[in-house]
Scaffold this motif. Structure first.
Motif, mmCIF file in Angstrom:
data_model
loop_
_atom_site.group_PDB
_atom_site.id
_atom_site.type_symbol
_atom_site.label_atom_id
_atom_site.label_comp_id
_atom_site.label_asym_id
_atom_site.label_seq_id
_atom_site.Cartn_x
_atom_site.Cartn_y
_atom_site.Cartn_z
ATOM 1 N N SER A 1 0.813 -1.209 0.000
ATOM 2 C CA SER A 1 0.000 0.000 0.000
ATOM 3 C C SER A 1 0.848 1.262 0.000
ATOM 4 O O SER A 1 0.350 2.343 -0.342
ATOM 5 C CB SER A 1 -0.931 0.005 1.218
ATOM 6 N N ASP A 2 2.159 1.117 0.381
ATOM 7 C CA ASP A 2 3.058 2.261 0.428
ATOM 8 C C ASP A 2 4.114 2.218 -0.661
ATOM 9 O O ASP A 2 5.001 3.068 -0.683
ATOM 10 C CB ASP A 2 3.749 2.321 1.801
ATOM 11 N N THR A 3 4.064 1.216 -1.515
ATOM 12 C CA THR A 3 5.063 1.078 -2.573
ATOM 13 C C THR A 3 4.666 1.968 -3.739
ATOM 14 O O THR A 3 3.654 1.710 -4.409
ATOM 15 C CB THR A 3 5.164 -0.382 -3.033
ATOM 16 N N PRO A 4 5.423 3.006 -4.035
ATOM 17 C CA PRO A 4 4.992 3.949 -5.075
ATOM 18 C C PRO A 4 5.102 3.385 -6.480
ATOM 19 O O PRO A 4 4.365 3.805 -7.370
ATOM 20 C CB PRO A 4 5.922 5.154 -4.873
ATOM 21 N N TYR A 5 6.035 2.447 -6.690
ATOM 22 C CA TYR A 5 6.247 1.940 -8.045
ATOM 23 C C TYR A 5 5.443 0.673 -8.325
ATOM 24 O O TYR A 5 5.601 0.061 -9.390
ATOM 25 C CB TYR A 5 7.740 1.640 -8.279
ATOM 26 N N LEU A 6 4.587 0.254 -7.401
ATOM 27 C CA LEU A 6 3.810 -0.965 -7.618
ATOM 28 C C LEU A 6 2.877 -0.860 -8.838
ATOM 29 O O LEU A 6 2.775 -1.829 -9.597
ATOM 30 C CB LEU A 6 3.005 -1.297 -6.356
ATOM 31 N N PRO A 7 2.173 0.244 -9.074
ATOM 32 C CA PRO A 7 1.351 0.323 -10.303
ATOM 33 C C PRO A 7 2.174 0.170 -11.571
ATOM 34 O O PRO A 7 1.726 -0.471 -12.533
ATOM 35 C CB PRO A 7 0.707 1.711 -10.209
ATOM 36 N N LEU A 8 3.417 0.743 -11.578
ATOM 37 C CA LEU A 8 4.255 0.597 -12.768
ATOM 38 C C LEU A 8 4.689 -0.840 -12.942
ATOM 39 O O LEU A 8 4.796 -1.349 -14.078
ATOM 40 C CB LEU A 8 5.485 1.506 -12.642
ATOM 41 N N LEU A 9 4.949 -1.514 -11.838
ATOM 42 C CA LEU A 9 5.381 -2.909 -11.897
ATOM 43 C C LEU A 9 4.260 -3.828 -12.356
ATOM 44 O O LEU A 9 4.487 -4.763 -13.137
ATOM 45 C CB LEU A 9 5.879 -3.333 -10.509
ATOM 46 N N ALA A 10 3.036 -3.575 -11.887
ATOM 47 C CA ALA A 10 1.930 -4.495 -12.169
ATOM 48 C C ALA A 10 1.191 -4.168 -13.461
ATOM 49 O O ALA A 10 0.485 -5.040 -13.988
ATOM 50 C CB ALA A 10 0.938 -4.461 -11.011
ATOM 51 N N PHE A 11 1.309 -2.942 -13.967
ATOM 52 C CA PHE A 11 0.489 -2.539 -15.104
ATOM 53 C C PHE A 11 0.652 -3.430 -16.344
ATOM 54 O O PHE A 11 -0.355 -3.825 -16.949
ATOM 55 C CB PHE A 11 0.769 -1.081 -15.459
ATOM 56 N N PHE B 1 13.438 -0.167 2.278
ATOM 57 C CA PHE B 1 12.199 0.588 2.057
ATOM 58 C C PHE B 1 12.125 1.761 3.041
ATOM 59 O O PHE B 1 12.506 1.611 4.218
ATOM 60 C CB PHE B 1 10.991 -0.347 2.251
ATOM 61 N N PRO B 2 11.734 2.933 2.628
ATOM 62 C CA PRO B 2 11.107 3.277 1.340
ATOM 63 C C PRO B 2 12.091 3.690 0.263
ATOM 64 O O PRO B 2 11.673 4.209 -0.770
ATOM 65 C CB PRO B 2 10.196 4.434 1.720
ATOM 66 N N PHE C 1 9.143 -2.275 11.090
ATOM 67 C CA PHE C 1 8.992 -1.101 11.945
ATOM 68 C C PHE C 1 8.888 0.173 11.117
ATOM 69 O O PHE C 1 8.166 1.108 11.459
ATOM 70 C CB PHE C 1 10.165 -1.010 12.930
ATOM 71 N N ILE C 2 9.595 0.187 9.974
ATOM 72 C CA ILE C 2 9.506 1.371 9.099
ATOM 73 C C ILE C 2 8.125 1.457 8.477
ATOM 74 O O ILE C 2 7.502 2.525 8.422
ATOM 75 C CB ILE C 2 10.607 1.325 8.027
ATOM 76 N N VAL C 3 7.665 0.299 8.017
ATOM 77 C CA VAL C 3 6.337 0.294 7.408
ATOM 78 C C VAL C 3 5.269 0.661 8.423
ATOM 79 O O VAL C 3 4.346 1.452 8.156
ATOM 80 C CB VAL C 3 6.057 -1.087 6.781
ATOM 81 N N ASP C 4 5.428 0.086 9.636
ATOM 82 C CA ASP C 4 4.443 0.424 10.672
ATOM 83 C C ASP C 4 4.507 1.899 11.020
ATOM 84 O O ASP C 4 3.475 2.562 11.211
ATOM 85 C CB ASP C 4 4.675 -0.422 11.912
ATOM 86 N N TYR C 5 5.775 2.396 11.138
ATOM 87 C CA TYR C 5 5.920 3.817 11.454
ATOM 88 C C TYR C 5 5.319 4.678 10.340
ATOM 89 O O TYR C 5 4.613 5.658 10.600
ATOM 90 C CB TYR C 5 7.396 4.154 11.670
#
Length: 1067
Positions: free
Chosen positions: A492-502, A534-535, A683-687
């Protein structure tokens, strides 16, 4: 063929030995339900439906018994007794153990197959429900009857919408498109509409079919991808519609034996991505024929003329066909057995040279099993053969890489050899090979649970950041990303996921499950260690690429360093977009044929190879923007050269810097449930999640406050606008009021002038009216005076004429004394002539009197109506009415007085008549004076005059009665005298004369009293002349005639004295 009788059993085995369906008919088992009562009978099955997995089906008979058949577990169970026939079934609900059944009482019930309890009861139809269509998510259902279709929410079992139609247009079918939110409604007038499920917005309507092949549609079927709609009816023609283009693209003519089509259903195939090619057509002869809609070839058929099929259902995975036969039994067919001859594998594409015939497999055992894409063969039998072959090789010790054997009968080594030979996989079998290479588990249940969670909050506004033209593609991308975000929070926080999955979404947009599992497999294997920093971008992965590039092309790396170009610029854009920005579709597919067929490190080596193969243009780039543009746009680069370079780098790269030593081998997704993905700094993702939630909350608060301020500002602006509008409106109203006031003043002045002119006109009209009334009154009085003068003149003339006639009679009688008979005859004729003239004169006088009276009445009526129509005040109208009534009463008095005076005038002379005229003139003058008296005096005078008129009328009636008594007495006396005269008569002449006199007396009684007096006087004069002649011949006769004459003279004088009514008024 095995046969199973359910009997009275509530559970049991479907078959008792392993079924082996024959290729000829493909029947696995025949199921019948008979009772063991005193009179055994067979209970007919009516409806059947498969669940979402395709391994269980539900069937109901005409007595309401509903059975569940587990084909995988070889068990059947009686789950419900509804005590009434079922008309439709549905078993693919969201909760797998629940099913819907439509009953003969027009209701729909939901039962649970595990607890066997009633879940819900839905009512609302007024006719039999013949179709139940369930949404792909299992949340909604559409029930269809002949007069209506209703949409139900299966979570609350409440009706959401109802489709009402006119009685003249019936419903054929309403259903959901598979894996879509579109509703198709088909009506009996051949109109077909597509609606959006959420908003019920009409998306499109299919045009009318051509007149050359126009049929009334009765049955429909849709492919799994929702692109093609098949429709049929009472004809051997099939219409195929393309729903995307909304046009008819093919008409298929069935064999001549087919006269009508009763049912249509597409045969699913796991390898055709939902674009089903095989269509089952059930015709009127009970035979279901399966044809290929592309080649239009008949593939196989089930049923026969002796054992016809009533209805049929195909399982979602395409392995079984359940058919309700015309005899009431249930047949289960194996699609694998029916398509055994059709689905023979193609000839081997690769032959292997045998070094050791004893230790190697034969060439026939090494052929690649690739299905034709039409019908999927049951995996169980294939796995059995493959396992046997693998065990044989294990025993012989000749198979070194057991992991190279794939689940669908494919060998990874052989595929790699094929790939190196041709550079890519065949387009027709590429998707099948990818699914085999990636070993996709196809976890429908797990994927449905992820999809059911809805759109993730991180991708609600995806269209703003990625404005995709195709709404369908955008929805599929949004659902896939949401499913990944629900699977693991980091996505949900990965900015490049739409580019990867498109690119994968675009490739598998018709099969979202495969798309999700391909992307998930790609992330688990080819995106290893991407999320450790990440991130930030994966520094470790980029370092691997930089080390390999430094080893193979130091000059290019130094060029990058000199121009401050890091791996985040020349490597990371290629990885996060998986080369979709720099390659065309065909090049990208060819590249991923090789990526999916090799170790996960192949992707990193591809990045290095792409840079090395592009070193010439890259060495000429000096600006950072040029480098960014280069790695985000397509370049003139042969992908085959890049792939060969990748294989070369995979072989020559040292092991200590080779990514293969750092990355793990390929790991497939687990079956049933997807693996846990936690390869990231939690912990980063949770934060970040907490911070993002805090920022989101702050942003929501800020947005709420800003919205409040904006609302207040909007209200202030709106109020200011309203105030300005109000002031402008008031100013306009003031100006309009002034204008209206001026106009009103002008209108009032005009009205005053008009009123003055109208008053003057009224005064003139009033004066003219008074003058006309006076003239009319004077004219009327003059007319009455003239009429009375004419009447008096007419009386004088009549009297003078009678005197002259009497003189002439006396003269003529003296001349004709000598001729007795001639004299008598002449006297008789003259007498008759005189009588006729007198009668005519009397009649004429009477008619003239009547005409004068009628003219007087008409004139009075005309004046009365003219007075009524005049526009006068109420007091004037009342005065007019009273004056008219007084005039009428006065006139009645005058008429009565005139009648009385007229009777007296017959006995008086001209002096008396002159006195009467003066009295009439005095009365008229008195009437004119009385018109000016007050209203009360007029009322009193009116009453007095009416009373006086009544008294005079009573006096007139009494005089008439006295005259009538006198006439009666005279008649009786004459009758006595005539009878005495007849008795003493001695000759016929005297008797005839007596009879003539008697007849004349009788005839004279028929005339009015006014004419009777004249007749008596004339008869007296004529009788006197006749008696003078008789004295010469007979003394007795003379004495008798004298007596009669004296008597007549006496009676005439008496009548004249008593008669008062003038003959001119007799009517």
């Amino acid at each position: 063929m095995q046969s199973t009788d359910l009997g009275n059993k509530e559970s049991g085995k479907i078959w008792h030995r392993k079924p082996s369906p024959a290729t000829r008919d493909g029947i696995i088992v025949n199921i019948i339900h008979s009772t063991s009562d005193y009179h055994p009978k067979v209970l007919r099955f009516l409806n059947v439906a498969f669940d979402g997995s395709g391994d269980c089906l539900i069937a109901g008979d005409h007595q309401g018994n509903i059975y569940v058949f587990d084909l995988h577990g070889n068990r059947f169970n009686l789950v419900q007794r509804t005590a009434q026939a079922c008309t439709a079934l549905a078993f693919n609900l969201r909760r797998k153990s629940e099913f819907l059944v439509a009953l003969a009482d027009y209701s729909i019930k939901c039962f649970d197959t595990v607890t066997k309890e009633l879940v819900s009861w839905m009512r609302g139809h007024e006719s039999s429900v013949f179709s139940i269509s369930v949404h792909a998510s299992g949340r909604y259902a559409i029930t269809t009857s002949s007069d209506t279709a209703q949409l139900w929410d299966l979570d609350t079992f409440q009706r959401k919408r109802k489709l009402n139609i006119r009685q003249s247009v019936g419903i054929q079918k309403v259903f959901f498109l598979p894996l879509s939110n579109t509703i198709i409604s088909c009506f009996k007038d051949n109109s077909i509409f597509a609606w959006e499920c959420d908003t019920l917005f009409c998306k499109y309507q299919l045009p009318a079919p051509p007149e050359s092949s126009s049929i009334l549609y009765k049955v429909f079927a849709v492919t799994r991808d929702g692109r093609i709609l098949a429709a049929g009816g009472k004809s051997n023609h099939l219409h195929l519609w393309c729903l995307e283009a909304t046009q008819l693209f093919r008409i298929i003519q069935m064999p001549t034996k087919v006269r009508a089509i009763r049912h249509l259903e597409f045969l699913p195939d796991s390898f055709d991505a939902g674009s089903n090619q095989v269509l089952g057509v059930l015709s009127q002869d009970g035979i279901m024929r399966f044809v290929n809609i592309q080649t239009c070839k008949l593939l196989f058929e089930i049923g026969s003329l002796d054992e016809g099929i009533s209805s049929s259902v195909i399982s979602p995975h395409g392995r079984y066909i359940a058919s309700v036969m015309e005899n009431g039994s249930l047949n289960i067919y194996s699609v694998q057995a029916l398509t055994h001859e059709i689905n023979k594998p193609p000839p081997p594409l690769v032959k292997v040279i045998e070094d050791l015939p004893k230790n190697k497999l034969s060439s026939s055992d090494l052929k690649m099993k690739i299905t034709s894409g039409r019908v999927q063969q049951p995996a169980k039998s294939r796995e059995g053969k493959i396992q046997t072959r693998i065990l044989k090789q294990d025993l012989m010790g000749n198979f070194e890489n057991k992991e190279n054997e794939l689940s669908d009968g494919l060998n990874k080594k052989r595929l790699q050899i094929l790939l190196k030979g041709y550079g890519e996989y065949p387009t027709k079998y590429r998707m099948f090979i990818w699914r085999s290479l990636l070993q996709l588990p196809e976890n429908h249940t797990a994927f449905s649970s992820l999809i059911d969670k809805g759109t993730h909050v991180a991708f609600l506004n995806l269209q703003k950041k990625y404005p995709i033209k195709s709404r369908k593609l955008l929805r599929v991308l949004q659902r896939t990303l949401s499913a990944l975000a629900h699977w693991s929070a980091i996505f949900s926080d990965t900015p490049y996921l739409p580019l990867l999955a498109f690119p994968f979404v675009k490739l598998f947009q018709n099969n979202q499950l495969i798309c999700f599992e391909v992307v998930a497999t790609l992330i688990i294997n080819w995106c290893q260690y991407w999320f450790e920093y990440f991130p930030n971008p994966p520094i470790n992965i980029l370092s691997m690429i930089e080390n390999v590039l430094a080893f193979h092309d130091k000059e290019l790396l130094q060029h990058f360093i000199d121009h401050d170009v890091t791996s985040q610029l020349y490597a990371w854009p290629l990885l996060e977009t998986v080369f979709s920005e720099v390659l065309t579709r065909e090049e990208w597919l060819k590249l991923f044929d090789n990526i999916f067929s090799n170790h996960p490190s192949f992707l990193l080596m591809t990045v290095v190879a792409y840079n090395i193969c592009s070193r010439s243009p890259l060495l000429h780039c000096t600006l950072k923007d040029d480098f960014e543009y280069f790695f985000h746009h397509r370049n003139n680069l042969d992908i085959s050269v890049v792939i060969r370079e990748v294989y070369h780098l995979m072989e020559i790269t040292p092991a200590h810097i080779h990514p293969e030593s750092e990355l793990e081998v390929f790991v497939a997704l687990t079956k049933g449930q997807y693996p846990v993905f936690n390869q990231y700094p939690k912990f980063i993702v949770d934060y970040q999640t907490q911070e993002r939630e805090r920022i989101r909350n702050d942003e929501l608060d800020y947005l709420r406050e800003r919205q409040t301020v904006e609302d207040m500002q909007a209200e202030v602006d709106q109020q200011r606008v309203k105030d300005e509008a109000w002031y402008q409106k008031q100013e306009l109203l003031r100006k309009a009021e002034e204008t209206r006031r001026e106009m009103l003043l002008q209108e009032e002045e005009k009205i005053v002038e008009q009123r003055q002119r109208l008053a003057a006109v009224k005064r003139e009209l009033k004066i003219k009216e008074i003058q006309l009334q006076d003239a009319a009154r004077r004219r009327f009085l003059k007319l009455q005076q003239d009429q009375r003068e004419m009447e008096l003149q007419r009386l004088d003339d009549e009297i003078e004429r009678k005197v002259q006639m009497r003189d002439r009679e006396i003269a003529s009688t003296a001349k004709d004394l000598e001729m007795r008979h001639l004299e008598l005859e002449t006297q008789k004729r003259l007498y008759e002539k005189n009588l006729t003239k007198n009668q005519e004169a009397v009649a004429k006088a009477i008619q003239e009197d009547a005409d004068a009276y009628r003219r007087k009445v008409d004139l009075e009526d005309h004046m009365f109506h003219k007075v009524i129509e005049a526009d006068q005040t109420q007091s004037r109208e009342t005065q007019k009415i009273i004056e008219d009534s007084l005039a009428k009463a006065e006139q009645a008095c005058l008429n009565t007085d005139w009648k009385i005076r007229t009777l007296h005038k017959q006995q008086c002379d001209d002096l008396h008549r002159s006195a009467g005229y003066q009295e009439v003139a005095a009365l008229l003058q008195k009437n004119r004076r009385k018109e000016m008296e007050v209203l009360n005096a007029m009322m009193e005078k009116d009453a007095e005059k009416w009373k006086e008129a009544e008294e005079k009328d009573f006096h007139l009636k009494s005089e008439k009665k006295a005259s009538a008594l006198s006439d009666a007495s005279r008649k009786w006396f004459l009758k006595q005298e005539m009878s005495a005269a007849l008795e003493h008569a001695e000759n016929p002449f005297i008797q005839a004369e007596a009879r003539r006199l008697q007849n004349e007396q009788v005839a004279s009684s028929c005339f009015p009293r006014t004419s009777r007096l004249n007749d008596i006087s004339e008869m007296g004069s004529s009788a006197q002349i006749s008696l003078n002649r008789k004295t010469e011949w007979d003394g007795m006769e003379q004495n008798l005639i004298k007596k009669v004459r004296n008597l007549r003279q006496r009676l005439t004088a008496q009548a004249r004295n008593r008669c008062q009514t003038p003959h001119l008024l007799a009517t």
